[in-house]
Design a protein around this motif. Structure first.
Motif, PDB file in Angstrom:
ATOM      1  N   GLY A 184      23.218  71.397  46.825  1.00  0.00           N
ATOM      2  CA  GLY A 184      23.058  69.854  47.305  1.00  0.00           C
ATOM      3  C   GLY A 184      23.875  69.593  48.541  1.00  0.00           C
ATOM      4  N   ARG A 185      23.199  68.805  49.357  1.00  0.00           N
ATOM      5  CA  ARG A 185      23.657  68.654  50.526  1.00  0.00           C
ATOM      6  C   ARG A 185      24.269  67.327  50.707  1.00  0.00           C
ATOM      7  N   LEU A 186      25.045  67.209  51.514  1.00  0.00           N
ATOM      8  CA  LEU A 186      25.627  65.514  51.746  1.00  0.00           C
ATOM      9  C   LEU A 186      26.548  65.673  53.197  1.00  0.00           C
ATOM     10  N   ASN A 187      26.518  64.436  53.846  1.00  0.00           N
ATOM     11  CA  ASN A 187      27.185  64.341  54.887  1.00  0.00           C
ATOM     12  C   ASN A 187      28.224  63.051  55.000  1.00  0.00           C
ATOM     13  N   PRO A 188      29.400  63.124  54.163  1.00  0.00           N
ATOM     14  CA  PRO A 188      30.372  62.127  54.032  1.00  0.00           C
ATOM     15  C   PRO A 188      30.896  61.521  55.461  1.00  0.00           C
ATOM     16  N   GLU A 229      28.801  73.830  48.018  1.00  0.00           N
ATOM     17  CA  GLU A 229      29.800  74.824  48.178  1.00  0.00           C
ATOM     18  C   GLU A 229      30.409  75.309  49.368  1.00  0.00           C
ATOM     19  N   GLU A 230      29.913  74.680  50.548  1.00  0.00           N
ATOM     20  CA  GLU A 230      30.654  74.609  51.776  1.00  0.00           C
ATOM     21  C   GLU A 230      31.855  73.750  51.815  1.00  0.00           C
ATOM     22  N   ILE A 231      31.693  72.487  51.492  1.00  0.00           N
ATOM     23  CA  ILE A 231      32.746  71.458  51.202  1.00  0.00           C
ATOM     24  C   ILE A 231      33.888  72.376  50.376  1.00  0.00           C
ATOM     25  N   ALA A 232      33.556  73.127  49.260  1.00  0.00           N
ATOM     26  CA  ALA A 232      34.534  73.563  48.614  1.00  0.00           C
ATOM     27  C   ALA A 232      35.173  74.643  49.319  1.00  0.00           C
ATOM     28  N   CYS A 233      34.516  75.639  50.118  1.00  0.00           N
ATOM     29  CA  CYS A 233      35.177  76.550  50.855  1.00  0.00           C
ATOM     30  C   CYS A 233      35.990  75.913  51.865  1.00  0.00           C
ATOM     31  N   VAL A 234      35.493  75.083  52.678  1.00  0.00           N
ATOM     32  CA  VAL A 234      36.175  73.998  53.592  1.00  0.00           C
ATOM     33  C   VAL A 234      37.776  73.753  52.980  1.00  0.00           C
ATOM     34  N   GLU A 281      32.412  61.300  64.829  1.00  0.00           N
ATOM     35  CA  GLU A 281      33.030  62.376  65.479  1.00  0.00           C
ATOM     36  C   GLU A 281      34.329  63.285  64.412  1.00  0.00           C
ATOM     37  N   ARG A 282      34.570  62.348  63.487  1.00  0.00           N
ATOM     38  CA  ARG A 282      35.790  62.990  62.777  1.00  0.00           C
ATOM     39  C   ARG A 282      35.265  63.993  61.849  1.00  0.00           C
ATOM     40  N   ARG A 283      35.862  64.828  61.648  1.00  0.00           N
ATOM     41  CA  ARG A 283      35.434  66.072  60.729  1.00  0.00           C
ATOM     42  C   ARG A 283      36.139  66.400  59.365  1.00  0.00           C
ATOM     43  N   LEU A 284      35.236  66.694  58.361  1.00  0.00           N
ATOM     44  CA  LEU A 284      35.753  66.812  57.122  1.00  0.00           C
ATOM     45  C   LEU A 284      36.782  67.925  57.024  1.00  0.00           C
ATOM     46  N   PHE A 309      32.468  58.436  51.233  1.00  0.00           N
ATOM     47  CA  PHE A 309      33.455  58.540  52.165  1.00  0.00           C
ATOM     48  C   PHE A 309      34.225  60.016  52.270  1.00  0.00           C
ATOM     49  N   PHE A 310      35.115  60.029  53.435  1.00  0.00           N
ATOM     50  CA  PHE A 310      36.048  61.312  53.282  1.00  0.00           C
ATOM     51  C   PHE A 310      36.983  61.149  52.114  1.00  0.00           C
ATOM     52  N   SER A 311      37.329  60.013  51.609  1.00  0.00           N
ATOM     53  CA  SER A 311      37.950  59.792  50.496  1.00  0.00           C
ATOM     54  C   SER A 311      37.635  60.113  49.243  1.00  0.00           C
ATOM     55  N   ASP A 312      36.182  60.153  49.158  1.00  0.00           N
ATOM     56  CA  ASP A 312      35.475  60.539  48.040  1.00  0.00           C
ATOM     57  C   ASP A 312      35.536  62.018  47.738  1.00  0.00           C
ATOM     58  N   MET A 313      35.687  62.830  48.955  1.00  0.00           N
ATOM     59  CA  MET A 313      35.787  64.158  48.522  1.00  0.00           C
ATOM     60  C   MET A 313      36.942  64.666  48.043  1.00  0.00           C
ATOM     61  N   GLY A 314      37.961  63.712  47.796  1.00  0.00           N
ATOM     62  CA  GLY A 314      39.080  64.227  47.295  1.00  0.00           C
ATOM     63  C   GLY A 314      39.117  64.880  45.957  1.00  0.00           C
ATOM     64  N   ASP A 315      37.986  64.897  45.190  1.00  0.00           N
ATOM     65  CA  ASP A 315      37.827  65.648  43.973  1.00  0.00           C
ATOM     66  C   ASP A 315      37.786  67.354  44.268  1.00  0.00           C
ATOM     67  N   PHE A 316      36.880  67.406  45.481  1.00  0.00           N
ATOM     68  CA  PHE A 316      36.699  68.871  45.642  1.00  0.00           C
ATOM     69  C   PHE A 316      38.179  69.245  46.018  1.00  0.00           C
ATOM     70  N   PHE A 317      38.808  68.650  46.871  1.00  0.00           N
ATOM     71  CA  PHE A 317      40.208  69.219  47.624  1.00  0.00           C
ATOM     72  C   PHE A 317      41.103  69.195  46.197  1.00  0.00           C
ATOM     73  N   ALA A 318      41.065  68.383  45.398  1.00  0.00           N
ATOM     74  CA  ALA A 318      41.971  68.448  44.272  1.00  0.00           C
ATOM     75  C   ALA A 318      41.864  69.732  43.126  1.00  0.00           C
ATOM     76  N   MET A 319      40.748  69.881  43.247  1.00  0.00           N
ATOM     77  CA  MET A 319      40.291  71.209  42.277  1.00  0.00           C
ATOM     78  C   MET A 319      40.553  72.386  43.042  1.00  0.00           C
TER      79      MET A 319
END
Length: 282
Positions: free
Chosen positions: A169-173, A205-210, A265-268, A145-155
């Motif tokens: 490593g690739r993923l599409n939450p 890496e792209e998620i971190a950059c976003v 349609e919702r984007r990270l 889920f998008f909520s699981d990506m919170g660790d990237f955002f917190a860092m």
């Protein structure tokens, strides 16, 4: 159709209640704490799936059960075997007695490649029991889920993102509302197994950059040897479950490409922008 959503106060559970209601279905929310469930569904049922006696009669008149039950970070002394497997099995047995027409379960993508992770092993064991039941099943294997990506955002908010390996490593939450809509479609069309991810396939890496971009900061990313991740997986079983359990799943998943067919349609990027503007992640 009468739909019962188990785990209704969670991130996905709330989205499922709303999605089925929008389609005109009568929704019953199975919750442990009614104080967190005001306005969630047509009917609230307070029960604990780890205690079979609290579920007697709950399935009467129910056509579809959708279960999101599983341990996240709760610390009530129960383990994955008791909740992710046992509580769901209790729901299934009560659904069989109640004549429920279909049982849907939210699973994990690539569970067969994470069989050594207790959380995933418990979920996989329940899926086996579900497929052995006479009730038609819909299993939804999702990337996260998008909520699981919170660790990237917190860092990123703390100033630096730490990645293992080269970050390729690739993923599409997927957003909870988009996943809920896909679940509704899968259950209404009677599909047996569905793999679901979000609209954007991104590297770590792209998620971190976003995340950094949402905060308006330059990306500061440090790459650690992947051997450290593998070493941590050896040591984590020594830690208490509330710490080691989620970490074993997270670190194992980081070593896989978690990519499923695209939905929603919702984007990270927009999710991170909302967090940066002061929004909250469920």
């Amino acid at each position: 159709m009468h739909v019962l959503v188990a785990g209704a106060t969670g991130y996905l559970g709330r989205a499922l209640c709303a999605a089925y209601a929008r389609q005109g279905h009568h929704v019953t929310a199975l919750v442990r704490d009614a104080s967190r469930a005001e306005g969630l569904a047509d009917v609230l049922v307070v029960a604990e799936a780890t205690r079979p006696e609290t579920l007697v009669g709950v399935m009467d008149g129910i056509d579809l059960v959708v279960s999101t039950l599983g341990i996240t970070r709760q610390a009530d002394g129960l383990g994955y075997r008791e909740v992710d497997y046992g509580a769901n099995l209790t729901l299934l047995r009560e659904a069989e007695r109640g004549g429920v027409a279909r049982f849907a379960y939210i699973h994990v993508l690539h569970a067969d490649r994470m069989s050594e992770v207790p959380l995933v092993a418990a979920k996989a064991a329940f899926v086996e029991a579900l497929h052995a039941s006479d009730i038609p099943a819909t299993v939804i294997a999702t990337t996260g889920f998008f909520s699981d990506m919170g660790d990237f955002f917190a860092m990123a908010r703390a100033g630096r993102v730490w990645l293992f390996g080269d970050g390729s490593g690739r993923l599409n939450p997927i957003d909870g509302a988009d996943l809920a809509a896909a679940v509704v479609d899968a259950t209404e069309t009677g599909r047996g197994w569905v793999e679901i991810g979000g609209p954007d396939v991104m590297t770590q890496e792209e998620i971190a950059c976003v995340a950094f971009a949402a905060l308006g900061r330059p990306a500061r990313i440090t790459h650690l040897p992947d051997a450290l991740r593998r070493a941590a997986l050896v040591l984590l079983p020594l830690l208490p479950r509330r710490i080691g359990g989620p970490a074993r799943f997270f670190l194992t998943a980081l070593g896989l490409d978690m990519v499923a067919p695209r939905h929603g349609e919702r984007r990270l990027k927009a999710h991170f922008a909302s967090l940066a503007a002061g929004g909250s992640s469920a």
